[in-house]
Design a protein around this motif. Structure first.
Motif, PDB file in Angstrom:
ATOM      1  N   UNK A 164      -5.316  -5.266 -26.802  1.00 38.51           N
ATOM      2  CA  UNK A 164      -5.825  -5.672 -27.932  1.00 38.51           C
ATOM      3  C   UNK A 164      -7.545  -5.813 -27.672  1.00 38.51           C
ATOM      4  N   UNK A 165      -8.336  -5.570 -28.454  1.00 38.16           N
ATOM      5  CA  UNK A 165      -9.930  -5.267 -27.993  1.00 38.16           C
ATOM      6  C   UNK A 165     -10.558  -6.579 -28.356  1.00 38.16           C
ATOM      7  N   UNK A 166     -10.061  -7.745 -28.934  1.00 40.22           N
ATOM      8  CA  UNK A 166     -10.808  -8.896 -29.176  1.00 40.22           C
ATOM      9  C   UNK A 166     -10.289 -10.063 -28.128  1.00 40.22           C
ATOM     10  N   UNK A 167     -11.514 -10.306 -27.438  1.00 40.81           N
ATOM     11  CA  UNK A 167     -11.220 -11.439 -26.325  1.00 40.81           C
ATOM     12  C   UNK A 167     -10.730 -12.886 -27.112  1.00 40.81           C
ATOM     13  N   UNK A 168     -11.075 -13.048 -28.318  1.00 36.81           N
ATOM     14  CA  UNK A 168     -10.804 -14.017 -29.060  1.00 36.81           C
ATOM     15  C   UNK A 168      -9.160 -14.196 -29.398  1.00 36.81           C
ATOM     16  N   UNK A 169      -8.684 -13.085 -29.554  1.00 39.15           N
ATOM     17  CA  UNK A 169      -7.368 -12.977 -29.933  1.00 39.15           C
ATOM     18  C   UNK A 169      -6.584 -12.899 -28.759  1.00 39.15           C
ATOM     19  N   UNK A 170      -6.877 -12.627 -27.609  1.00 38.51           N
ATOM     20  CA  UNK A 170      -6.122 -12.675 -26.258  1.00 38.51           C
ATOM     21  C   UNK A 170      -6.279 -14.208 -25.934  1.00 38.51           C
ATOM     22  N   UNK A 204      -4.059 -16.268 -27.735  1.00 36.47           N
ATOM     23  CA  UNK A 204      -2.600 -15.996 -27.542  1.00 36.47           C
ATOM     24  C   UNK A 204      -2.188 -17.045 -26.252  1.00 36.47           C
ATOM     25  N   UNK A 205      -2.920 -16.610 -25.310  1.00 36.24           N
ATOM     26  CA  UNK A 205      -2.530 -17.454 -24.174  1.00 36.24           C
ATOM     27  C   UNK A 205      -2.537 -19.127 -24.385  1.00 36.24           C
ATOM     28  N   UNK A 206      -3.523 -19.805 -25.028  1.00 30.27           N
ATOM     29  CA  UNK A 206      -3.786 -20.969 -25.485  1.00 30.27           C
ATOM     30  C   UNK A 206      -2.630 -21.327 -26.156  1.00 30.27           C
ATOM     31  N   UNK A 207      -2.081 -20.574 -27.470  1.00 26.41           N
ATOM     32  CA  UNK A 207      -1.120 -20.966 -28.210  1.00 26.41           C
ATOM     33  C   UNK A 207       0.123 -21.116 -27.481  1.00 26.41           C
ATOM     34  N   UNK A 208       0.430 -20.208 -26.441  1.00 22.18           N
ATOM     35  CA  UNK A 208       1.620 -20.302 -25.670  1.00 22.18           C
ATOM     36  C   UNK A 208       1.765 -21.168 -24.439  1.00 22.18           C
ATOM     37  N   UNK A 265      -5.728 -12.530 -41.495  1.00 25.85           N
ATOM     38  CA  UNK A 265      -4.790 -12.545 -42.546  1.00 25.85           C
ATOM     39  C   UNK A 265      -3.392 -11.760 -42.119  1.00 25.85           C
ATOM     40  N   UNK A 266      -3.624 -10.783 -41.263  1.00 22.75           N
ATOM     41  CA  UNK A 266      -2.322  -9.885 -40.961  1.00 22.75           C
ATOM     42  C   UNK A 266      -1.569 -11.053 -39.951  1.00 22.75           C
ATOM     43  N   UNK A 267      -2.021 -11.848 -39.075  1.00 22.66           N
ATOM     44  CA  UNK A 267      -1.272 -12.418 -38.215  1.00 22.66           C
ATOM     45  C   UNK A 267      -0.165 -13.315 -38.782  1.00 22.66           C
ATOM     46  N   UNK A 286       9.465  -1.762 -19.480  1.00 22.42           N
ATOM     47  CA  UNK A 286       8.230  -1.914 -20.031  1.00 22.42           C
ATOM     48  C   UNK A 286       7.928  -1.486 -21.250  1.00 22.42           C
ATOM     49  N   UNK A 287       7.281  -2.571 -21.987  1.00 23.45           N
ATOM     50  CA  UNK A 287       7.149  -2.174 -23.676  1.00 23.45           C
ATOM     51  C   UNK A 287       5.631  -2.271 -23.738  1.00 23.45           C
ATOM     52  N   UNK A 288       5.116  -1.389 -24.425  1.00 23.47           N
ATOM     53  CA  UNK A 288       3.796  -1.110 -24.863  1.00 23.47           C
ATOM     54  C   UNK A 288       3.618  -1.957 -26.349  1.00 23.47           C
ATOM     55  N   UNK A 289       2.653  -2.789 -26.531  1.00 21.41           N
ATOM     56  CA  UNK A 289       2.374  -3.280 -27.608  1.00 21.41           C
ATOM     57  C   UNK A 289       0.911  -2.963 -28.223  1.00 21.41           C
ATOM     58  N   UNK A 290       0.559  -1.937 -28.737  1.00 23.90           N
ATOM     59  CA  UNK A 290      -0.681  -1.450 -29.170  1.00 23.90           C
ATOM     60  C   UNK A 290      -1.267  -2.182 -30.296  1.00 23.90           C
ATOM     61  N   UNK A 291      -2.648  -2.476 -30.042  1.00 24.97           N
ATOM     62  CA  UNK A 291      -3.343  -3.294 -31.331  1.00 24.97           C
ATOM     63  C   UNK A 291      -2.705  -4.575 -31.440  1.00 24.97           C
ATOM     64  N   UNK A 292      -2.522  -5.367 -30.457  1.00 28.78           N
ATOM     65  CA  UNK A 292      -1.447  -6.590 -30.347  1.00 28.78           C
ATOM     66  C   UNK A 292      -1.829  -7.781 -31.284  1.00 28.78           C
ATOM     67  N   UNK A 293      -3.367  -7.978 -31.495  1.00 29.16           N
ATOM     68  CA  UNK A 293      -3.772  -9.185 -31.943  1.00 29.16           C
ATOM     69  C   UNK A 293      -3.221 -10.274 -31.242  1.00 29.16           C
ATOM     70  N   UNK A 294      -2.752 -11.434 -31.898  1.00 32.48           N
ATOM     71  CA  UNK A 294      -1.915 -12.650 -30.975  1.00 32.48           C
ATOM     72  C   UNK A 294      -0.667 -12.729 -31.430  1.00 32.48           C
ATOM     73  N   UNK A 295      -0.190 -11.642 -31.788  1.00 29.34           N
ATOM     74  CA  UNK A 295       1.302 -11.537 -32.289  1.00 29.34           C
ATOM     75  C   UNK A 295       2.343 -12.463 -31.516  1.00 29.34           C
ATOM     76  N   UNK A 296       3.010 -13.027 -32.243  1.00 35.50           N
ATOM     77  CA  UNK A 296       4.178 -13.756 -31.536  1.00 35.50           C
ATOM     78  C   UNK A 296       5.178 -12.869 -31.047  1.00 35.50           C
TER      79      UNK A 296
END
Ligand SMILES: C[S@@+](CC[C@H](N)C(=O)[O-])C[C@H]1O[C@@H](n2cnc3c(N)ncnc32)[C@H](O)[C@@H]1O
Length: 218
Positions: free
Chosen positions: A66-72, A75-79, A16-18, A40-50
């Protein structure tokens, strides 16, 4: 609350945070950080944020963690990006264009990884963590970012007793306590957002404010 909690959330689609749009407060305040192009920009705990893709579109090299491979992978699939992957001591690194996604634990990052980050964007990262982990997170991650590093930090402020986190309430006083010894803190904006967030009103909140801070590492 450990990393398993988050892995399960992604496993069960409880995300729901996405947000399905770029965060307007990022778009409004990012230029005010005055960063050189290409930094260079660090985005910690990134989820699959737009927001990760938006930062790359501004010309930045982005390191999302990001810890979750599902999120990562989502992210790439959706982009529609096909990343190259490599194994690093901190986890699998996915790379496509200006975007790097490190799939690993934020607490495994070391100075070598963080030293060339000129900026950090923290949305739903600090406030995703319970109090004891927040202090550790700030020490570990922000403590290793170089002097001069700028951060756009978005927090929520609400009566903590009215709702269990995450997201947790991190009032301005706590931001000062966590960052004040090493970071210069400027309050950019505070907004009452309860009316736009009916799901939080439904969880019992009577007040909900979002705060935008600009931090500069001393
Ligand atoms: C509340 S979500 C916010 C995601 C993103 N910032 C956004 O705005 O959509 C927090 C994210 O942090 C990730 N996470 C939690 N603990 C982590 C850790 N120790 N290392 C890396 N990622 C972590 C979770 O999997 C989750 O995707």
């Amino acid at each position: 609350m450990d990393t398993d909690f988050w892995l399960q959330r992604w496993e069960h689609g409880q995300t729901g945070f996405h947000q399905t749009r770029v965060m307007p407060l990022l778009q409004k305040h990012w230029a005010g950080l005055g960063l050189p192009a290409g930094s260079r920009v660090l985005v910690p705990l990134a989820g699959k944020s737009l927001d990760v893709a938006w930062l790359a579109e501004q010309g930045h090299a982005v390191l999302a963690v990001e810890i979750s491979p599902i999120a990562v992978e989502q992210f790439f699939e959706e982009h529609a990006l096909r990343p190259e992957t490599s194994s690093t001591p901190q986890g699998t690194l996915y790379r496509a264009g200006r975007i790097e996604f490190l799939c690993g634990d934020i607490f495994s990052l070391d100075t070598a990884v963080l030293a060339d980050c000129a900026a950090c964007y923290d949305r739903a990262a600090l406030i995703a963590l319970p109090p004891e982990l927040r202090a550790r997170y700030v020490r570990h991650v922000y403590g290793q970012l170089p002097a001069g590093c700028r951060t756009l930090l978005l927090t929520l402020d609400y009566p903590q007793e009215e709702m269990d986190g995450p997201p947790f309430s991190v009032p301005a006083a706590e931001v000062r306590a966590l960052y004040g010894d090493r970071w210069h803190i400027e309050a950019l904006e505070s907004r009452d957002i309860l009316a736009q967030e009916p799901k939080f009103a439904a969880r019992g909140l009577t007040r909900l404010q979002t705060d935008v801070h600009r931090l500069t590492a001393l």
